[in-house]
Design an enzyme around this catalytic site. Structure first.
Site, mmCIF file in Angstrom:
data_model
loop_
_atom_site.group_PDB
_atom_site.id
_atom_site.type_symbol
_atom_site.label_atom_id
_atom_site.label_comp_id
_atom_site.label_asym_id
_atom_site.label_seq_id
_atom_site.Cartn_x
_atom_site.Cartn_y
_atom_site.Cartn_z
ATOM 1 C CB SER A 1 -2.755 -5.659 -4.114
ATOM 2 O OG SER A 1 -2.200 -6.719 -3.397
ATOM 3 C CE LYS B 1 -3.328 -5.320 -0.430
ATOM 4 N NZ LYS B 1 -1.888 -5.543 -0.613
ATOM 5 C CE1 TYR C 1 -5.790 -7.960 1.722
ATOM 6 C CE2 TYR C 1 -4.917 -10.177 1.969
ATOM 7 C CZ TYR C 1 -4.775 -8.885 1.515
ATOM 8 O OH TYR C 1 -3.636 -8.501 0.851
ATOM 9 C CE1 TYR D 1 1.776 -4.196 -2.025
ATOM 10 C CE2 TYR D 1 2.444 -4.951 -4.202
ATOM 11 C CZ TYR D 1 1.507 -4.879 -3.187
ATOM 12 O OH TYR D 1 0.302 -5.497 -3.334
ATOM 13 C CB VAL E 1 0.254 -10.436 -6.920
ATOM 14 C CG1 VAL E 1 -0.872 -11.414 -6.656
ATOM 15 C CG2 VAL E 1 1.584 -11.125 -7.006
#
Lengths: 316, 316, 316, 316
Positions: free
Chosen positions: A63, A66, A200, A252, A270
């Protein structure tokens, strides 16, 4: 400030905590990563570097990618991005679909999965005009464009995608497929679901080490301009705004806790990595595969907390 | 930096926007406040002050009081507070009750209504030992203790509570009564619901002007120590953490947007005020009664955005 | 059909299950009820009666009272009731507040707590003109009017309210106070919160036995007319519609399961009672204090399942 | 009772309402159906038939197919089905995904989309041993098995699938793909997502007219045995339980309203059809393409309300 002894001290103090978290096990390629590893690297705006532990071991950035695709998408369509994705903390888990239903297919922010899939979709629909095999060209590949961008910011053309991880993500990516189809049903994906997801899954599978990652994020610590090469990546206000989003949304549903304890913009993956920005000062990358219950690196978060305390780098 | 011309410039540019928002109308005492008012005040850590417009007009600080009660509660029970309230953004409106149900009566953070009521309950249960009419004394009053704390940080004993507003809040406070009873049903209020609510409604009804408010918040910009008197209010790490919570949670479900646009820790109130902290530099108070759709001052937010742009004070 | 041997058989078969559930323990007056009790009574439209076990032992009817107040409120304001409460299953627990937020203070149906509080509020605002101390009279009491109605339908003036239970409910009724205040904030309660809650807590504390309860519900099995006295309570379509609501909403989030297994309209109470209607045939009351995880009588549900199977009384 | 004049009367009275609803427009094949159409057919357990209007015009049965696949899946794995799907009303829209998240991939009931996809998955995994091209046979096709079952219960081998509708559903089925992938991520789909969805889209595209549909549902009105041929389709208790599920869950979030107004088990489809069961008496099919805001046939619901009123067929 001499960073090397600080990093060495953290490295020693962190050792007993390396066995606390839990390695991501939703795909085999991540599940078999050995838990008790730790690496950390810092690059300052003045070019000073320091590193400790397994700072040259490759890991899946997941992630953290991103942040780079968000930067790219803002470069392509600017503030129009905010018609398709919000910039508020989600108040829920990284792969939650509830708010997507309440808010009619508009993800809360670009750093949760749903938001990042929209960002990828934007990249796909707005291919770079300057890339060699750009818009309309048969050889064009958004995955390649993302990889090129990361290589550019890291100043390291050797960075590559771990194809096994990418394929494994695709084979187990039902939750992301659910999110993507859900947004597609609201008209918030322009490209076919499969195509957006493919890109992605590949961006998540980029493999980097702490040294490369800190270097790649340095432009965010320096008003959008790479302080070493002097090259501008994004405008200063945009860089600051990306940092703001990292601070409020980068971890998050533990973003508030990270801001509270570390006090710096950061984005976790992760795979156990965290990229952390000290505005006007430095970029930091840390990696340890054991995750806490919110899916963020347990030892990595702890190490950043120690670093922030010793350096006084909190932005607050 | 000469702040006065900057404030004067903002004051001129903000004029056309004063009629855009909507004055809070849930109680008569707030509804009759004239919309087209604007005031702003800055106090720097070095004691420099600047102000513009109606910076000496009193207004109801409302939810801004949550910053002061949070500071007090942390002083009383320290990190034990975090067993009873979280520190994550809520991802929903200021008076939402949903997450309270999902999360078994634990509010998401101390800056939404539910969280602030818990904080007030903590103050009630942990009366100051040093106050004149302290624990067990018949004259003890938590409202008075909160007021005393605000007067102390503002260095202004004239600050008072608008009793009409307090009574009006109580008479119309069904949503807050619902939140309080809900938490009580989960055992997360120690005092009788009515008692906690009474204190809460009174703290929201404290009347201050921009000058007083900026002065009162200055300790948060200076590592917890009032930089003018030199008196310590809280420890440096605690001050920084309160700022972190203000940044991630201070504007309800527009906190991400405020961080994105202004880039500073801030707390808004439905009376139209905003307290904003520039770590190591200054405290700012702005006031304009017209609210945007998220319940934050429309012109106030805009003015802070202008100020942050002109001064480069973003923490990112 | 000879019902007595069927009831006797059920009574024998149910014995091993009496220790399975869990007695409601949120108030002392309910918590101390001995778990291993069981009673059942049937009254047919032709006046036949049968009973078994502790059918003459009084218990707290609790939420079963909602059926009687719904009948009363429909009698007072007819279909206007449906502007203030829905008639859809809730898909959530009996005291959930989430949907109340999503649906702006309109409860899903009159048989969950929030809906029943609105119904009580309607009764309070529309006092019977024919009662002795009716509208405007100093002696008027909505609690008395509800009790009178239950006594009338049960043909038993000895039915009374257990004041200890009522007071205990009020002292521990934080969740209901939360629901009531929440609806009040949306303008969906006309009377002061305390007044509506007082009546609500008292109606729940009516004490009845199975014999009385089955008799009281008989009009619902007979098109709204008491088949024994011949007196009309409600119109036939209204009686059928109340039955429909009992079927879809009478067991909270286990209503579907009750329809699936028993196949009859029914309403349960946390005191362990269930009132069950067999349209055109009979009314049944069962009582056993041990509750299943959905808050419905464990042995009571089982007994009704056995009865429905042996009699073929399912409406499906 | 002479049904023909009743139906003719309804047909006349319904005319002014045919232009009220809104035709489903999410796929072109449904969007171009002319709105002002109405048909109705009744078959009684004694073989009496009556029909009115366009009772022989084919329409897409859509979600009504869920009743037939539920019957099939219960025939294949019995009550084990309830480990994978609930039987409670959903309290939300037909394609909502929220509860799927809260309840870990277990749909609330087999008559909402998510539940029906699980049912289809069960059929796929438990191919009939007696079908000609059964388990392991190359020619086996679950779509064919479902179609065969519908033809069998309708006693009409001419019933077919509208391939254009099926393909159109697949091309626009992003929301269903989202639901299916979501459940797959929780392990609640055994087959590949695409395979389960393909079957699901085809079953929804079965084209029938009112006459065929009423005939096909007749076994549910007659304790699971086709009262005309005498052939048993399911056991009596199972037939009654399917009816119970239709009553509590058959009209999505308007199931309570349908039970209140019509008082009969029913299942609607977005094509404008409704299948309605009068236990021990008859099966009814009605069709009119204009939908109300809950996605159920506007005129169809009204016609059933009239019919129930005139015949006294409410089960309550």
């Amino acid at each position: 400030m001499d960073l090397q002894p600080i990093l060495d001290g953290i490295s020693a103090k962190i050792r007993p905590h390396l066995s606390d978290g839990r390695v991501a096990d939703y795909i085999p390629a991540l599940a078999r990563v050995e838990r008790e590893q730790f690496g950390m690297a810092i690059v300052t705006c003045e070019g000073q570097t320091a590193q400790t532990g397994a700072a040259e071991t490759l890991f899946s950035i997941q992630s953290i990618s991103k942040v780079f695709t968000l930067t790219m998408a803002l470069g392509k369509i600017g503030n129009n991005l905010w018609h398709r994705v919000g910039r508020e903390p989600s108040g829920s888990a990284f792969n939650s679909i509830m708010q997507l239903e309440t808010e009619h297919g508009i993800p809360r922010n670009p750093l949760i999965n749903a938001g990042a899939i929209v960002v990828t979709d934007v990249i796909l629909s707005n291919r770079s005009l300057i890339s060699e095999n750009g818009i309309g060209e048969p050889g064009y590949d958004a995955v390649q464009e993302i990889l090129d961008f990361v290589r550019l910011t890291a100043h390291d053309p050797s960075i590559a995608i771990d194809r096994e991880v990418a394929e494994s993500e695709a084979a187990h990516g039902f939750r992301n497929a659910s999110l993507a189809n859900f947004m597609k049903s609201f008209g918030n994906l322009e490209n076919p679901v499969e195509r957006s997801l493919r890109v992605y899954f590949h961006q998540c599978a980029i493999a980097m080490n702490c040294e490369q990652l800190a270097r790649a994020g340095l432009f965010l610590a320096a008003d959008g301009r790479d302080p070493i090469s002097g090259k501008k990546v994004v405008s200063a206000p945009r860089a600051r705004r990306i940092n703001a989003i990292m601070l409020t949304c980068g971890h998050y549903d533990a973003s508030g806790d990270f801001a509270f304890k570390v006090g710096l913009p950061g984005k976790s993956g992760v795979g156990g990595g965290i990229l952390c920005i000290v505005p006007d000062v430095a970029a930091i990358a840390v990696w340890s595969p054991g995750l806490n219950k919110n899916g963020n690196s347990h030892a990595g978060t702890l190490a950043l907390e120690m670093l922030a305390k010793e350096t006084g780098w909190s932005i607050f």
